[in-house]
Write an enzyme that holds these catalytic residues in place. Structure first.
Site, PDB file in Angstrom:
ATOM      1  N   GLU A  88      38.676  33.735  47.208  1.00 19.88           N
ATOM      2  CA  GLU A  88      37.854  34.700  46.465  1.00 19.88           C
ATOM      3  C   GLU A  88      38.574  36.013  46.178  1.00 19.88           C
ATOM      4  O   GLU A  88      38.118  36.799  45.370  1.00 19.88           O
ATOM      5  CB  GLU A  88      36.502  34.936  47.147  1.00 19.88           C
ATOM      6  N   ASN A  89      39.723  36.244  46.819  1.00 17.25           N
ATOM      7  CA  ASN A  89      40.478  37.445  46.450  1.00 17.25           C
ATOM      8  C   ASN A  89      41.328  37.213  45.209  1.00 17.25           C
ATOM      9  O   ASN A  89      42.094  38.087  44.824  1.00 17.25           O
ATOM     10  CB  ASN A  89      41.318  37.964  47.627  1.00 17.25           C
TER      11      ASN A  89
END
Lengths: 256, 221
Positions: B47-48
């Site tokens: 998700e980064n």
């Protein structure tokens, strides 16, 4: 006109009680050099808006690394979905943060990663806020308006419009056009767009025309100041190998 | 005492839910252990801001560490062909768009599929919500990995959550160290039992009522 300037000069734009947005998701893409410059600037009562607030394991700040926790003496409020004082070996104990909060010296506002991004997006485009389906009836919705639209429940989230954005990119040209590398992109492009004044630290500065126009992620209009990390700094491109070695030690200290 | 699955075996069973062609997100904790068992052709999202990264750097290949290649848990990964990078706003558009199979850890799941990931309240502790509420809300299919009981033997599969809720009615499948349980509109359905466990014994460990699937079977690895 060239946007290159020193960290000192850039930081003159930061004032007491400002809202600062910065990226943090480990060291990658986090403006570690500018954190130090902000400490030197010495302003106070800041609100810090940050995706993660993850301190280094004990002993690494002393060895030249920085993390958001070095800003704590200057911060009155943190808006963050993840405060990593618990569960990982850190520079700060949970008790320390807890005491600050109890004494009323530190306010903490929580969010989720996704909602925080949407709030910054709303700030960037001048929207009055967003209705989010994420977080309904949870701790992030406490005290906020709940509204049913077409049979779906939403919680109202206010926009965020930081006074100053501190970001990091791989390269800039003198006009402030930015390119990123790998997962270091993070929230940096969004923070650049949402902030009233954006300061970027970069490994390298090039002349206009060197960066491929198609590859530019953040167009220069969103960038006010470009700070090239000085060669002698641990975060500079010149000392990259050394920094990686230090990070390998950080990983070991975290048991990863 | 009957044998329960080790974390590694639990992760191996959970990874069977990932099919070639899937895009998936592996949450912090137990789900991260699935990373080594993702089948060929499935693509993992961090998700980064990465899609389709390669194996993680471990202590045997520290020389491959790259400052700008980190996953959501802060581990360094190696690049892979077809990998894509993006910013976190885009990442969460992906996450909430219903395109990802998400794997999350959990502290409690209710019989309606409500999920509690955190024991913290907003007032007295520090938030570590991260992206979990977005992942839970937006998943195409949400699979929760957790031990069946707390260290004190209390059931984590409950009639009503007693811990703060992360997202309502979001869980599709629960994989524990003794069972695989599906959340359906008609309640919880026991699909698989860990070898050595009978459905009755699993029900004894579970606060919420379980229906036993007609084709309930022994878990295979």
């Amino acid at each position: 006109m060239s946007k290159i300037c020193t960290a000192d000069k850039a930081m003159a734009r930061v004032h007491d009680s400002d809202m600062i947005a910065a990226h943090n998701w480990g060291i990658s893409g986090s403006p570690g050099y500018l954190f130090r410059a902000l400490v030197e600037r010495g302003v106070k009562d800041l609100t810090l808006c940050i995706p993660n607030f993850i301190p280094m394991p004990e002993g690494f700040v002393e060895r030249g690394l920085t993390d958001p926790s070095i800003l704590l003496p200057q911060v009155r409020k943190i808006i963050s979905p993840f405060i990593g004082a618990r569960g990982i070996l850190s520079n700060l104990s949970e008790t320390f943060l807890s005491n600050l909060a109890k004494e009323g010296r530190l306010e903490i506002e929580t969010s989720t990663h996704g909602i925080l991004m949407e709030r910054l997006y709303a700030g960037a485009t001048g929207l009055g806020g967003i209705y989010s389906p994420v977080g309904v009836d949870t701790i992030v919705a406490e005290g906020k308006e709940k509204r049913n639209i077409d049979e779906v429940d939403y919680v109202f989230e206010k926009p965020l419009r930081p006074d100053v954005g501190l970001i990091k990119a791989d390269k800039a040209d003198t006009l402030g056009n930015l390119v990123y590398r790998g997962s270091a992109r993070g929230a940096n492009p969004l923070i650049a767009m949402a902030s009233k004044y954006t300061i970027v630290e970069v490994f390298d500065v090039v002349e206009p025309g060197v960066l491929e126009p198609e590859m530019i992620v953040t167009p220069g209009v969103f960038v006010d100041c470009v700070v090239r990390i000085p060669d002698e700094d641990i975060y500079s491109g010149k000392r990259r190998t050394e920094l990686i070695q230090l990070l390998a030690e950080v990983m070991l200290a975290r048991g990863m | 005492m009957k044998d329960r699955l080790t974390e590694e075996l639990l992760a191996i069973r959970a990874a069977q839910e990932i099919k070639p062609g899937d895009y998936c997100n592996l949450g912090i904790g137990l789900p991260q252990l699935c990373a080594s068992h993702v089948p060929e052709g499935a693509i993992v999202q961090a998700e980064n801001g990465t899609l389709g990264y390669g194996p993680l750097v471990d202590q045997d290949n520290v020389d491959k560490m790259d400052l700008d290649f980190i996953d959501a848990g802060g581990s360094f990964f190696t690049p892979a062909p077809g990998m894509a990078f993006f910013d976190i706003l885009t990442s969460f558009m992906m996450i909430r768009s219903g395109r990802l199979k998400s794997f999350l850890g959990g502290l409690q799941v209710s019989e309606r599929g409500d999920l509690a990931i955190h024991s913290l309240s907003s007032t007295d502790k520090f938030p570590q919500i991260g992206g979990s509420m977005d992942l839970a809300w937006g998943a195409k299919r949400l699979i929760v990995l957790m031990t069946h009981n707390t260290k004190d033997g209390v059931s984590k599969i409950v009639k009503e959550l007693t811990l703060p809720m992360s997202a309502r009615a979001c869980v599709d499948l629960i994989i524990t160290d003794i069972a695989v349980i599906e959340v359906t509109s008609g309640g919880l359905v026991l699909r698989e039992c860990v070898p050595g466990w009978t459905p009755e014994e699993i029900q004894e460990q579970t606060e919420a009522p379980l229906k036993v699937a007609d084709d309930v079977k022994e878990m295979e690895f």
